[in-house]
Design an enzyme around this catalytic site. Structure first.
Site, mmCIF file in Angstrom:
data_model
loop_
_atom_site.group_PDB
_atom_site.id
_atom_site.type_symbol
_atom_site.label_atom_id
_atom_site.label_comp_id
_atom_site.label_asym_id
_atom_site.label_seq_id
_atom_site.Cartn_x
_atom_site.Cartn_y
_atom_site.Cartn_z
ATOM 1 N N HIS A 106 54.640 -64.135 -21.907
ATOM 2 C CA HIS A 106 53.681 -63.346 -21.108
ATOM 3 C C HIS A 106 54.384 -62.135 -20.525
ATOM 4 O O HIS A 106 55.603 -62.011 -20.615
ATOM 5 C CB HIS A 106 53.004 -64.205 -20.034
ATOM 6 C CG HIS A 106 53.908 -64.681 -18.936
ATOM 7 N ND1 HIS A 106 54.961 -65.549 -19.145
ATOM 8 C CD2 HIS A 106 53.929 -64.409 -17.607
ATOM 9 C CE1 HIS A 106 55.559 -65.795 -18.005
ATOM 10 N NE2 HIS A 106 54.960 -65.098 -17.048
ATOM 11 N N ASP A 165 60.091 -60.739 -15.158
ATOM 12 C CA ASP A 165 61.213 -61.689 -15.219
ATOM 13 C C ASP A 165 61.253 -62.446 -16.555
ATOM 14 O O ASP A 165 62.119 -63.291 -16.773
ATOM 15 C CB ASP A 165 61.207 -62.660 -14.016
ATOM 16 C CG ASP A 165 60.001 -63.574 -13.986
ATOM 17 O OD1 ASP A 165 58.887 -63.133 -14.319
ATOM 18 O OD2 ASP A 165 60.165 -64.762 -13.612
ATOM 19 N N HIS A 221 48.014 -68.631 -15.824
ATOM 20 C CA HIS A 221 49.028 -67.887 -15.056
ATOM 21 C C HIS A 221 48.824 -66.384 -15.281
ATOM 22 O O HIS A 221 48.751 -65.607 -14.341
ATOM 23 C CB HIS A 221 50.408 -68.345 -15.508
ATOM 24 C CG HIS A 221 51.547 -67.645 -14.845
ATOM 25 N ND1 HIS A 221 51.854 -67.798 -13.516
ATOM 26 C CD2 HIS A 221 52.476 -66.782 -15.344
ATOM 27 C CE1 HIS A 221 52.922 -67.067 -13.229
ATOM 28 N NE2 HIS A 221 53.318 -66.432 -14.315
ATOM 29 N N ASP A 275 55.456 -69.762 -18.195
ATOM 30 C CA ASP A 275 55.117 -70.142 -16.815
ATOM 31 C C ASP A 275 53.805 -70.910 -16.748
ATOM 32 O O ASP A 275 53.111 -70.883 -15.726
ATOM 33 C CB ASP A 275 55.010 -68.888 -15.924
ATOM 34 C CG ASP A 275 56.371 -68.334 -15.528
ATOM 35 O OD1 ASP A 275 57.381 -68.995 -15.800
ATOM 36 O OD2 ASP A 275 56.400 -67.232 -14.944
ATOM 37 N N HIS A 292 61.538 -71.994 -15.463
ATOM 38 C CA HIS A 292 62.084 -71.946 -14.102
ATOM 39 C C HIS A 292 62.603 -73.329 -13.691
ATOM 40 O O HIS A 292 62.022 -74.348 -14.077
ATOM 41 C CB HIS A 292 61.017 -71.531 -13.078
ATOM 42 C CG HIS A 292 60.635 -70.083 -13.147
ATOM 43 N ND1 HIS A 292 61.326 -69.104 -12.482
ATOM 44 C CD2 HIS A 292 59.634 -69.463 -13.813
ATOM 45 C CE1 HIS A 292 60.758 -67.926 -12.722
ATOM 46 N NE2 HIS A 292 59.724 -68.106 -13.527
HETATM 47 ZN ZN LIG Z 1 55.094 -65.334 -14.870
#
Ligand SMILES: [Zn+2]
Length: 262
Positions: free
Chosen positions: A53, A57, A113, A136, A174
């Protein structure tokens, strides 16, 4: 033999490196420098970049990596801004073949997300375990925040993941596991599998070891966002919300709101 390892980036991001010890593909390189360092140390050639996406980051390192590796193919979601000129836009049901690694990913559209968010699924996988690079959308013990999509979209996306085989390795981007499990524990204080996993994760983090990849089977057992259909989860969500929640999607939405403020 393909192996997959995390390259830590920023505070708590993982850039996943997929390699046969000659060629390498990275997933969601938010930064170039830590990737370049590993490529140099291990004398690897970067042949591809997979993007889930558009968030910085996850894409911030793409341009700099392409400066050094102009032949690397970049795949990214068709309905979001492309991270680089020449990137190959992919959408639900498309296949991304990495012949150098013997892998073929199927693209899954998983909005929530972000609206164009995609995941990369490899059904044959490594050592009989399918692979899922989910960006994410799914975290161990959690799911992504709803920045662009609706709770309904995210619930549907996670339902698609839950239908994948239990041994599927889940490569989240993450290291949020420990904080997520505190929330799962608040929702399901009597989940024995969760209690076991909490202890395992605490030990790993004490030693600075990543808690990922997880697996679909593991997440189905402990991640409340994959469990809104269960009576105990529903009861907790109802008690917190102070209202009756008569559909899974409503339970899911209440859990997401609860977690946002947790
Ligand atoms: Zn994200």
């Amino acid at each position: 033999m393909v192996n997959i390892s995390p390259i830590p980036a920023f505070q708590d991001n993982y850039i996943w490196l997929i390699t046969n010890n000659k060629q390498a593909v990275v997933v969601d390189p938010g930064q170039a420098a830590p990737v370049e360092q590993v490529l140099a140390e291990r004398e690897l050639t970067l042949t591809g970049i997979l993007i889930t996406h558009h968030h910085h980051d996850h894409t911030g390192g793409v341009e700099a990596l392409l400066d050094n590796w102009p032949q690397a193919r970049v795949y990214a979601p068709a309905s979001e801004p492309l991270p680089a000129q020449g990137a190959i836009a992919v959408s639900d049901g498309d296949h991304v073949t990495l012949p150098e690694l013997g892998l073929e990913f199927e693209i899954m559209a998983v909005p929530g997300h972000t609206l164009g968010h995609i995941a990369y699924y490899e059904a044959n996988g490594v050592a009989g375990e399918p692979l899922l690079f989910c960006g994410d959308t799914l975290f161990s013990g959690g799911c992504g925040r709803l920045f662009e999509g609706t709770a309904e979209q995210m619930h549907h996306s996670l339902t698609r993941f839950a239908a994948l085989p239990d041994p599927t390795r889940v490569y989240c981007t993450h290291e949020y596991t420990q904080a997520n499990l505190a929330f799962c524990h608040a929702v399901e204080p009597n989940n024995v599998e969760l209690q076991k996993y909490l202890q395992k994760v605490a030990k790993l983090r004490q030693q600075g070891i990543p808690t990922l990849p997880s697996s679909i089977g593991q997440e189905k057992a402990i991640n409340v966002f994959l469990r809104p259909h269960l009576e105990g989860v529903k009861a907790s969500a109802q008690a917190h919300e102070g209202a009756e929640l008569n559909e899974n999607i409503k339970v899911f939405a209440a859990l997401r709101r609860w977690k946002d403020a947790f």
